[in-house]
Design a protein around this motif. Structure first.
Motif, mmCIF file in Angstrom:
data_model
loop_
_atom_site.group_PDB
_atom_site.id
_atom_site.type_symbol
_atom_site.label_atom_id
_atom_site.label_comp_id
_atom_site.label_asym_id
_atom_site.label_seq_id
_atom_site.Cartn_x
_atom_site.Cartn_y
_atom_site.Cartn_z
ATOM 1 N N UNK A 186 68.957 -11.744 -36.559
ATOM 2 C CA UNK A 186 67.844 -12.065 -35.842
ATOM 3 C C UNK A 186 67.220 -11.199 -35.111
ATOM 4 N N UNK A 187 67.960 -10.375 -34.240
ATOM 5 C CA UNK A 187 67.294 -9.151 -33.696
ATOM 6 C C UNK A 187 66.754 -8.118 -34.524
ATOM 7 N N UNK A 188 67.376 -7.886 -35.646
ATOM 8 C CA UNK A 188 66.995 -6.889 -36.674
ATOM 9 C C UNK A 188 65.532 -7.274 -36.943
ATOM 10 N N UNK A 189 65.434 -8.525 -37.643
ATOM 11 C CA UNK A 189 64.395 -9.213 -38.157
ATOM 12 C C UNK A 189 62.849 -9.039 -36.968
ATOM 13 N N UNK A 190 63.306 -9.379 -35.774
ATOM 14 C CA UNK A 190 62.226 -9.270 -34.882
ATOM 15 C C UNK A 190 61.833 -7.930 -34.417
ATOM 16 N N UNK A 191 63.118 -6.844 -34.431
ATOM 17 C CA UNK A 191 62.447 -5.471 -34.132
ATOM 18 C C UNK A 191 61.815 -5.084 -35.204
ATOM 19 N N UNK A 192 62.092 -5.045 -36.659
ATOM 20 C CA UNK A 192 61.314 -4.921 -37.673
ATOM 21 C C UNK A 192 59.925 -5.141 -37.725
ATOM 22 N N UNK A 193 59.622 -6.639 -37.198
ATOM 23 C CA UNK A 193 58.289 -6.981 -37.240
ATOM 24 C C UNK A 193 57.618 -6.320 -35.952
ATOM 25 N N UNK A 194 58.057 -6.121 -34.941
ATOM 26 C CA UNK A 194 57.518 -5.857 -33.796
ATOM 27 C C UNK A 194 57.142 -4.276 -33.911
ATOM 28 N N UNK A 195 58.109 -3.447 -34.319
ATOM 29 C CA UNK A 195 57.895 -1.769 -34.492
ATOM 30 C C UNK A 195 57.230 -1.397 -35.960
ATOM 31 N N UNK A 196 57.009 -2.083 -36.760
ATOM 32 C CA UNK A 196 56.452 -1.916 -38.030
ATOM 33 C C UNK A 196 54.913 -1.224 -37.706
ATOM 34 N N UNK A 197 54.726 -0.029 -38.413
ATOM 35 C CA UNK A 197 53.585 0.671 -38.157
ATOM 36 C C UNK A 197 52.217 -0.090 -38.666
ATOM 37 N N UNK A 198 52.446 -0.965 -39.725
ATOM 38 C CA UNK A 198 51.477 -1.735 -40.134
ATOM 39 C C UNK A 198 51.986 -2.956 -40.649
ATOM 40 N N UNK A 199 51.272 -4.248 -40.772
ATOM 41 C CA UNK A 199 51.759 -5.455 -41.139
ATOM 42 C C UNK A 199 50.921 -5.762 -42.591
ATOM 43 N N UNK A 200 49.980 -4.786 -42.739
ATOM 44 C CA UNK A 200 49.017 -5.208 -43.829
ATOM 45 C C UNK A 200 48.856 -4.338 -44.803
ATOM 46 N N UNK A 201 49.582 -3.106 -44.752
ATOM 47 C CA UNK A 201 49.288 -1.916 -45.730
ATOM 48 C C UNK A 201 50.110 -2.080 -46.899
ATOM 49 N N UNK A 202 50.949 -3.390 -47.043
ATOM 50 C CA UNK A 202 51.690 -3.578 -48.302
ATOM 51 C C UNK A 202 53.281 -3.240 -48.200
ATOM 52 N N UNK A 203 53.523 -2.187 -47.660
ATOM 53 C CA UNK A 203 54.631 -1.470 -47.485
ATOM 54 C C UNK A 203 55.950 -2.243 -47.181
ATOM 55 N N UNK A 204 55.602 -3.054 -45.866
ATOM 56 C CA UNK A 204 56.512 -4.007 -45.364
ATOM 57 C C UNK A 204 57.161 -5.029 -46.289
ATOM 58 N N UNK A 205 56.159 -5.339 -47.145
ATOM 59 C CA UNK A 205 56.476 -6.443 -48.262
ATOM 60 C C UNK A 205 57.183 -5.672 -49.666
ATOM 61 N N UNK A 206 57.179 -4.442 -49.626
ATOM 62 C CA UNK A 206 57.902 -3.840 -50.712
ATOM 63 C C UNK A 206 59.037 -2.909 -50.504
ATOM 64 N N UNK A 207 58.927 -2.145 -49.237
ATOM 65 C CA UNK A 207 60.165 -1.224 -48.916
ATOM 66 C C UNK A 207 61.105 -1.836 -47.496
ATOM 67 N N UNK A 208 60.628 -2.766 -46.970
ATOM 68 C CA UNK A 208 61.200 -3.458 -45.961
ATOM 69 C C UNK A 208 61.560 -2.767 -44.666
ATOM 70 N N UNK A 209 62.600 -2.922 -44.267
ATOM 71 C CA UNK A 209 63.168 -2.326 -43.045
ATOM 72 C C UNK A 209 63.325 -0.722 -43.093
ATOM 73 N N UNK A 210 63.857 -0.229 -44.377
ATOM 74 C CA UNK A 210 63.782 1.164 -44.537
ATOM 75 C C UNK A 210 62.557 1.738 -44.121
ATOM 76 N N UNK A 211 61.379 1.222 -44.666
ATOM 77 C CA UNK A 211 60.068 1.852 -44.182
ATOM 78 C C UNK A 211 59.794 1.973 -42.896
#
Length: 519
Positions: free
Chosen positions: A280-305
């Motif tokens: 749960x903490x990993x999911x939350x951390x990834x959502x809060x720290x992602x550079x962008x939620x709309x550039x499409x990379x989070x939906x294809x590359x996930x936490x590695x990105x």
């Protein structure tokens, strides 16, 4: 060794005594070496779940369908799985036997019902082994481009990425099979090191992501995925469903655990709880720290990105290397669990070539033949990834749906026993190896059990539903859309055919000998 040739053999009674953990009361000799302590038992369950492996592997799937709001499917699935784990903890205290799902279903229901539960679980576990091995593709090419041995595009959804995933997975399976043939001290040592590194890695990743947060937790109240709200969250829940399984591996290793009646119930629950919090903490951390939620990379590359973009290539690659280690430990733990299930069924003589599969050399104390069979079958499944990148998701969903179905085949008859007043057993006042009362849910047993059954059946249907947008987004591969339903159906049909043949063959032999046949 207790071996019969009839798949409907009578099952020994399930005593609540024998607090020394002896297998004699269940009709089995002690063949596996009992060396595992409490931390190693915890490691068996935690490694199977392996939040670093599966969260990195399936974060992009949950986000692409559920958007940031898919985070809330995590506590829902965790709650449902804790209900199942609590039921399993009661069973682990009273039936500390390898092949837990098969053994429990046989004793709570009927031998035939338990056989199908074990058969489905064995196949499901073999598919899980393949799915875990494929996860190396998500991280290794990002750690070092040299790991991309086939083609140039490392994305698992591309042809070259899928092919490379199969190659890396085959190498990993060769190593884990070797460890499963050797002494269990080597296996436990590797597992323990992997779990310790994984827990340390989770703590470091969560801390670093928290210090690089770009937004506040309120973002999790937004959806923004594909389809309507309910439909998107149902598919978004796949991430949690994929991750939070395998906690019963501590019970699978009961015959190798010191004080199993005391240890296995507690490590089953602690492995799931710890994994649930970490994931749960990993999911939350990834959502809060992602550079962008709309550039499409989070939906294809996930936490590695997120790691490489936020923390820089250097530190990001170090952390991804830790994830790769966790993937190796997870594949090892899952294969070990599948091997114990296969060994347990073969020991009862209810599988083809049972005598060979159940063989445990005195020198190693390990069911090596069963381990090789699991490794080879999982390797053959990896070859499906060469056919199409969509096989990755189809394989993952199929194995999880089969595991959920097998879980329900334990909690279901357990609920029937409760309603009849037959569970917990009358001898529930018995003690564990340390002279303390056996783990019990007490008055919460009936509501927990009923909710566990309902949750398990709902998630089985949810995972198996043939959604074209999930399993065949490009079209033209109807068999991937229906892959889970087809595999489950084929598994049951194959099992029924084998049982029919086995029974008919047994009847023929008995007729020649003039002896009766058990049916």
């Amino acid at each position: 060794m207790t071996v019969t040739t009839d798949p409907d053999r009578p099952v020994p009674p399930s005593p609540g005594a024998a607090g020394d953990g002896s297998l004699a009361a269940f009709g089995y000799p002690q063949e596996l070496r009992r060396r595992m302590g409490r931390y190693a038992s915890f490691a068996a369950g935690f490694s199977f779940i392996s939040v670093l492996t599966t969260v990195f592997q399936f974060f992009s799937l949950g986000y692409s369908f559920g958007g940031p709001g898919f985070f809330w499917t995590w506590p829902v699935v965790l709650g449902g799985q804790l209900l199942v784990a609590a039921c399993f903890a009661e069973l682990a205290a009273r039936m500390p036997i390898a092949g837990a799902i098969y053994q429990w279903a046989s004793r709570l229901g009927t031998p035939a019902f338990g056989w199908y539960a074990g058969w489905i679980m064995v196949i499901g576990r073999i598919v899980v082994v393949a799915a875990a091995a494929l996860a190396l593709q998500v991280v290794l090419p990002a750690v070092w481009p040299g790991f991309q041995l086939v083609g140039g595009d490392p994305s698992p959804t591309t042809t070259s990425g899928a092919a490379n995933a199969a190659v890396l997975g085959l190498v990993l399976l060769a190593l884990t099979t070797l460890l499963n043939v050797l002494d269990n001290r080597a296996l436990s040592a590797v597992n323990t090191v992997g779990v310790t590194a994984e827990i340390a890695g989770v703590a470091l990743i969560v801390t670093l992501l928290a210090t690089h947060a770009e937004r506040d937790p309120g973002i999790t109240l937004h959806t923004g995925g594909q389809g309507g709200l309910i439909a998107s969250l149902l598919v978004g829940s796949f991430t949690a469903a994929y991750v939070l399984i395998g906690f019963e591996s501590a019970s699978e290793m009961s015959e190798e655990t010191v004080n199993p009646r005391r240890t296995a119930p507690r490590t089953t629950l602690s492995a799931l709880t710890t994994s649930g919090v970490c994931g749960g903490l990993l999911l939350l951390g990834g959502l809060l720290a992602a550079p962008s939620l709309t550039d499409g990379r989070l939906a294809t590359e996930g936490l590695g990105y997120v790691l490489t973009s936020t923390l820089g290539d250097g530190l990001g690659r170090v952390l991804l290397a830790d994830v790769a280690l966790a993937i190796c430990a997870a594949t090892l733990a899952i294969q070990t669990s599948a091997t114990r299930m296969l060994y347990s069924m073969a020991r009862d003589g209810v599988l083809p070539r049972s005598a060979r599969l159940a063989r445990v050399p005195a020198r190693t104390g390990m069911p090596g033949t069963a381990a090789v069979v699991v490794g080879v079958c999982a390797g053959l499944l990896l070859l499906l990834n060469l056919a199409s990148p969509q096989a990755f998701l189809a394989i993952g969903t199929t194995c999880i749906a089969m595991v959920y179905l097998a879980y329900a085949m334990v909690t279901g008859p357990m609920l029937v026993r409760r309603l009849r007043g037959e569970w917990p057993p009358a001898a529930d006042g018995d003690r564990d190896e340390l002279g303390r009362p056996l783990f019990s849910l007490g008055r919460w047993g009936l509501p927990f059990n009923a909710l566990a059954v309902g949750y398990g059946l709902f998630m089985t249907v949810n995972l198996s539903w043939p959604r074209a947008e999930v399993y065949d987004p490009e079209g033209g591969h109807w068999y991937f859309q229906w892959f889970t339903v087809l595999v489950v159906g084929a598994s049951v049909a194959t099992g029924a055919a084998y049982r029919w043949y086995h029974r008919r063959r047994g009847a023929g032999q008995a007729s020649k000998e003039g002896s009766p046949v058990l049916v």
